[in-house]
Motif scaffolding. Structure first.
Motif, mmCIF file in Angstrom:
data_model
loop_
_atom_site.group_PDB
_atom_site.id
_atom_site.type_symbol
_atom_site.label_atom_id
_atom_site.label_comp_id
_atom_site.label_asym_id
_atom_site.label_seq_id
_atom_site.Cartn_x
_atom_site.Cartn_y
_atom_site.Cartn_z
ATOM 1 N N THR A 18 0.851 -1.187 0.000
ATOM 2 C CA THR A 18 0.000 0.000 0.000
ATOM 3 C C THR A 18 0.886 1.235 0.000
ATOM 4 O O THR A 18 2.071 1.158 0.309
ATOM 5 N N GLU A 135 -7.306 1.140 -0.762
ATOM 6 C CA GLU A 135 -7.306 1.819 -2.060
ATOM 7 C C GLU A 135 -6.217 1.306 -3.009
ATOM 8 O O GLU A 135 -6.476 0.956 -4.153
ATOM 9 N N THR A 136 -4.984 1.294 -2.519
ATOM 10 C CA THR A 136 -3.851 1.037 -3.413
ATOM 11 C C THR A 136 -3.954 -0.345 -4.055
ATOM 12 O O THR A 136 -3.789 -0.503 -5.268
ATOM 13 N N TYR A 137 -4.248 -1.348 -3.222
ATOM 14 C CA TYR A 137 -4.298 -2.707 -3.758
ATOM 15 C C TYR A 137 -5.469 -2.888 -4.730
ATOM 16 O O TYR A 137 -5.331 -3.511 -5.782
#
Lengths: 450, 450
Positions: A18, A135-137
């Motif tokens: 992340t 969010e990032t993944y």
């Protein structure tokens, strides 16, 4: 020990996969007592890659798998603490991470569904810190697989249903895992098989392939000729296509044709990897009328169209570099509601629509007429179908994962449901996405109040 | 059980992370009794990505790690057998895989070295079946990391040594592992740090980051204003830059400037993610003269140059999408010698040079004058340095892995050693690569004999 210069990735690692700010913001939310406020984030694409009229949603299975397994180990927390970055973070932040799991709901469009700009592929409804952290993944998995599935669908669309489409991109894919995900998304997007042995076996499929120039060169150098190489390979893999362009394509085809005529060899297919593929394929077809001709070498949907227009006699395409690399799908993940309050962003060119949304698709005779982007609580009209479905409830998947075959069929039906002007490669026109009255009112009242 | 729809990748899996034809060709070599013939393959790039004057070699560490660990488990062999593809393969093929390890030598240019078209980055000298089998994985790791390291080096070159360059690409990278490798290659190519927490910790670095719009929107919605969000984040992360473009960038900067003047808040930095970055940064600098200004949003080396030419007051750049995605480096891996016999390929536009090669770099006062591509057995002239070194002997690495810092320094020195016309973005001219007399003679005699 977290440190590992070889960057080997294990499932345990995924919680740290992340951006740092997801963790610092989580700490801030804890400090402010906001970490458990109910939040909704939506994942959508503002601008499509150049000349894409639609996107095929893909990557949800891996996203849900991540959410279900998400947790932090003590070793990971220690590594985070040792960075010194969280020196002023509240102590409760650490206990939250230690016991934390993803406990939210997820709404999403099914993999293989065609979507358009600004339509949410997915919505996360969860305690603020969780919805933020993931969010990032989520973007990573959905952005990439959606790109590849869309390219695969476009290639299938122009090649036609009878063409054999093989995924050959592993050597050019962006990392080994990238090659696995590319293979999955390519199959689900409409390709027939992959040369990636690991991907094929993991997905319960049979890998495919031909042979390489190096075999012709190695056996040719030792045993004497290109034909010796063909005979040798044919001995162990009698149905595998032969690669005939190492030296002189037409000469090789002529010699094979003689052997076939003389009943000395049964050739099922050949591959052409260089030269004028249209011209060569026609000559090879005239010499070897009953075999399958494969072509490869930097092919994409544009090149398939060009070859077909040039009357090429190509039955199958090996698709690699241009399928698995290139400009990305730039999906974003934005907060749309917090603690019951709709939110939106006003930055120039990056404004968002507020509130939890639903896509209402209007379809007649299996043809999409238009979409209506509305609020989640709106009801569908009689000719409309809502596309976002509840796929995860309180951190548990609602349904078992779908098979690649199911997703591939959905992709096929999705593409077939699009108007011709949306499917075409040149200047495609997306299906109209109308904003519902309720959503537009919410947006205007939000602006009026800020 | 190999089957796994989630496509989780473990180190054990890497032996199957290959194109099917590598395994069918290996089986054919066994059948012909050629599997242990000494073979040499070289990895090189024929055509560079558009407007690239040089490439920075990267990915060797992961390639060697793969070679060292390569082996097949019984479960994997069973899965291969069950495909039915190898029904006519000789029984010895299976025993070879079962006990097989990589036992060859590897010659390579060091990571961080600038190289040019047709120059081998790496040569594998091993029994034929092994040298062939490893092609796919070696290309995968070296193609991608070389691309990212080169982009990072170009960005560093135009941004200047004092600029802060942050890798922000994880959400757009092609798979989670792709994001880790991108972070490594970006740091080794010249960036200062990465927002990818896992990559940073694995590499023993401190991750970096700012804050997202969602924090401003969430805290703003609940507590009342953008300034409340700034204060809250600042409370726990007093040195983290604040993101000021969620609503009105200049208004936010003005309010922050007042607080700073009044001694109410110490602001160390801000980030701008939208709008006219050059103009906004100048205004922000005039309002907050002592802080670090970061910019982000689809930036690349071209945009950095444009911003600098526009007089932007930007101290740091967040580099994401355009760093970690895009057109690939199309490296290839070709057989150059088998059983002592040099080999080459004559296909149109894809011809190769025969024989085991060495790059002799001619350098004066740390400036590259030219390269000479010769045969491995040639000796270097007094002003030349051979670039390919023995890095793995009989399957064991010759040296321990290098640190990212060491590689980063080598990249920096490599770029500094290039002539200005090779470094420039527009119409770069590569360093001349001369073909040695011995290599040219070998090529001509090969053609004469075929």
């Amino acid at each position: 020990m977290i440190e590992d210069q070889q960057l080997i990735l294990s499932t345990e690692d995924y919680s740290l996969l992340t951006d740092l700010y997801q963790l610092t913001m989580a700490a801030c939310y804890v400090g402010e007592g906001l970490e458990d406020k109910p939040a909704s984030f939506e994942l959508f694409v503002r601008h499509f890659p150049d000349k894409f009229g639609y996107l095929i949603a893909m990557g949800l299975a891996q996203a849900l798998d991540y959410l279900e397994k998400l947790h932090f180990t003590n070793q990971q927390l220690e590594a985070l603490q040792n960075t010194g970055i969280f020196a002023h973070a509240p102590a409760k932040f650490w206990s939250l991470l230690e016991s934390g799991r993803f406990t939210g709901d997820v709404w999403a469009v099914s993999e293989g569904t065609a979507i358009f700009a600004n339509e949410p592929l997915l919505r996360v409804e969860a305690p603020l810190w969780q919805a933020q952290l993931v969010e990032t993944y989520l973007l990573n998995t959905i952005n990439y697989q959606t790109l590849i599935a869309t390219k695969a669908a476009r290639m299938r669309d122009v090649a036609g249903k009878d063409a054999i489409l093989l995924e050959f991109g592993t050597r050019r894919a962006f990392s080994p895992q990238g090659s696995l995900w590319a293979a999955r998304a390519a199959l689900a997007g409409g390709l027939d098989s992959t040369s990636n042995v690991l991907a094929a076996l993991k997905l319960g499929r049979k890998p495919s392939g031909t042979m390489a120039h190096s075999l012709v060169m190695a056996i040719g150098a030792i045993e004497g000729s290109e034909d010796d190489a063909f005979s040798a390979f044919h001995r162990y893999f009698p149905t595998a296509p032969l690669l005939i362009d190492t030296y002189d394509t037409i000469a090789a085809a002529e010699r094979l044709a003689e052997k076939v005529k003389a009943g000395k060899m049964e050739v099922t297919g050949v591959r052409l990897d260089s030269g004028d593929l249209a011209e060569l394929s026609k000559k090879v077809r005239s010499l070897l009328p009953d075999i399958t001709i494969f072509a490869s070498g930097d092919l994409d949907e544009w090149e398939i169209v060009r070859l077909k227009e040039a009357g090429a006699c190509i039955d199958g395409y090996g698709l690699g570099t241009k399928l698995v690399t290139g400009s990305p799908v730039n999906g974003v993940y934005k907060i749309v509601e917090i603690d019951g309050i709709p939110t939106m962003k006003q930055s120039s060119k990056k404004a968002t629509y507020p509130g939890r949304k639903q896509i209402f698709r209007c379809q007649e005779n299996s043809q999409i007429l238009s979409d209506r982007l509305g609020l989640a609580q709106e009801t569908a009209n009689s000719n409309e179908q809502p596309l976002l479905e509840l796929v995860m409830q309180q951190g548990k998947p609602v349904n078992p994962p779908e098979t690649i075959e199911t997703i591939q069929k959905r992709t096929q039906a999705s593409v077939a449901s699009l108007p011709p002007e949306t499917r075409r490669l040149n200047d495609p026109i997306p299906v109209p996405v109308n904003i519902s009255n309720a959503l537009e009112s919410l947006r205007l009242s939000w602006i009026a109040n800020h």
